[in-house]
Design a protein around this motif. Structure first.
Motif, PDB file in Angstrom:
ATOM      1  N   GLY A  42     -33.695  75.879 -37.211  1.00 51.78           N
ATOM      2  CA  GLY A  42     -33.988  74.629 -37.904  1.00 51.78           C
ATOM      3  C   GLY A  42     -32.860  74.170 -38.797  1.00 51.78           C
ATOM      4  N   SER A  64     -32.232  76.490 -41.492  1.00 53.89           N
ATOM      5  CA  SER A  64     -33.602  76.835 -41.845  1.00 53.89           C
ATOM      6  C   SER A  64     -34.212  77.703 -40.755  1.00 53.89           C
ATOM      7  N   ALA A 105     -26.186  69.297 -43.295  1.00 54.86           N
ATOM      8  CA  ALA A 105     -27.528  69.868 -43.221  1.00 54.86           C
ATOM      9  C   ALA A 105     -27.475  71.363 -43.511  1.00 54.86           C
ATOM     10  N   ALA A 127     -36.394  67.482 -42.079  1.00 62.09           N
ATOM     11  CA  ALA A 127     -36.364  68.823 -41.493  1.00 62.09           C
ATOM     12  C   ALA A 127     -36.563  68.722 -39.983  1.00 62.09           C
ATOM     13  N   ASP A 180     -39.862  66.495 -39.500  1.00 59.53           N
ATOM     14  CA  ASP A 180     -40.565  66.099 -40.712  1.00 59.53           C
ATOM     15  C   ASP A 180     -39.610  65.263 -41.568  1.00 59.53           C
ATOM     16  N   ARG A 228     -32.243  71.438 -42.345  1.00 66.17           N
ATOM     17  CA  ARG A 228     -32.840  70.604 -43.382  1.00 66.17           C
ATOM     18  C   ARG A 228     -31.730  69.794 -44.053  1.00 66.17           C
ATOM     19  N   GLU A 248     -36.478  65.373 -48.168  1.00 64.78           N
ATOM     20  CA  GLU A 248     -35.585  65.936 -47.161  1.00 64.78           C
ATOM     21  C   GLU A 248     -36.083  65.582 -45.766  1.00 64.78           C
ATOM     22  N   THR A 293     -36.765  71.147 -36.338  1.00 66.25           N
ATOM     23  CA  THR A 293     -36.921  72.479 -35.768  1.00 66.25           C
ATOM     24  C   THR A 293     -36.715  72.395 -34.271  1.00 66.25           C
TER      25      THR A 293
END
Length: 201
Positions: free
Chosen positions: A96, A92, A89, A60, A45, A98, A58, A62
């Motif tokens: 993940g 997450s 970074a 992101a 994203d 972010r 931001e 995963t």
């Protein structure tokens, strides 16, 4: 006349077993490296190829496996290949990362990542999105992809002590098995010292 004694019973079975053990150890050593993880990028994203009208706050990413945060890196580059943010970074959810970004100009942006998973595997990749251009980003050519991956691979990874110890043990056991196979009598024959002369002569 000299008579040779027949090979000991079960000799072929022991040889086959030793060969199987050696093959298993070789496979174990070859799969103990850092390429075992099956987790690749599963979501991004902004997504690859996105044409955004407004700049994201931001980026992101995963992945399909839990990552090692200390050895995982993300960079966002502008069209000239310069980083737009220098901070690291943030983790997450275990799988993940972010990265907050501040995009102040329209253009194409490249997201590059190099992550290490907790089992030692790695994943490296890059993709693009555009902001404020009204069109999809230009495809990544070889030079742009290389610049992106270089930006996140200029760090060194450490080898954890336990994995290094296991590799040493595997290597030592493999060396012993191979030495035993090498030193075994050839063609199932016993050494000359174990051959007996025919008592009739």
């Amino acid at each position: 006349m000299v008579r040779e004694l027949s090979p000991r019973p079960g000799g072929h079975r022991r040889t086959a077993f030793a060969a199987a053990v050696a093959a298993g150890l070789v496979a174990l050593v070859l799969t103990s490296g850092p390429a075992r993880a099956q987790g690749g990028l599963v979501a991004a994203d902004p997504p690859a190829g996105a044409a955004l009208t407004a700049a994201p706050a931001e980026v992101a990413l995963t992945f399909g496996a839990e990552i090692d945060e200390a050895d995982s890196h993300v960079a966002v580059l502008d069209a000239a290949g310069a980083r737009i943010v220098e901070e690291p970074a943030r983790p997450s959810g275990g799988a993940g990362l972010r990265l907050p970004v501040r995009i102040g100009a329209a253009g194409d942006y490249t997201v590059a990542y190099h992550v290490t998973f907790v089992d030692g595997g790695t994943a490296t990749g890059a993709h693009r999105f555009s902001v404020g251009t009204g069109r999809a980003p230009a495809p990544l050519d070889a030079a742009a992809r290389q610049a992106g991956t270089d930006a996140v691979r200029t760090h060194g990874h450490t080898v954890d002590g336990f994995s290094a110890f296991l590799l040493v043990v595997d290597g030592a056991v493999l060396a012993v098995v191979l030495a035993l196979l090498w030193l075994r009598p050839r063609n199932g024959r016993r050494p000359m010292s174990l051959r007996a002369a025919d008592p009739g002569l």
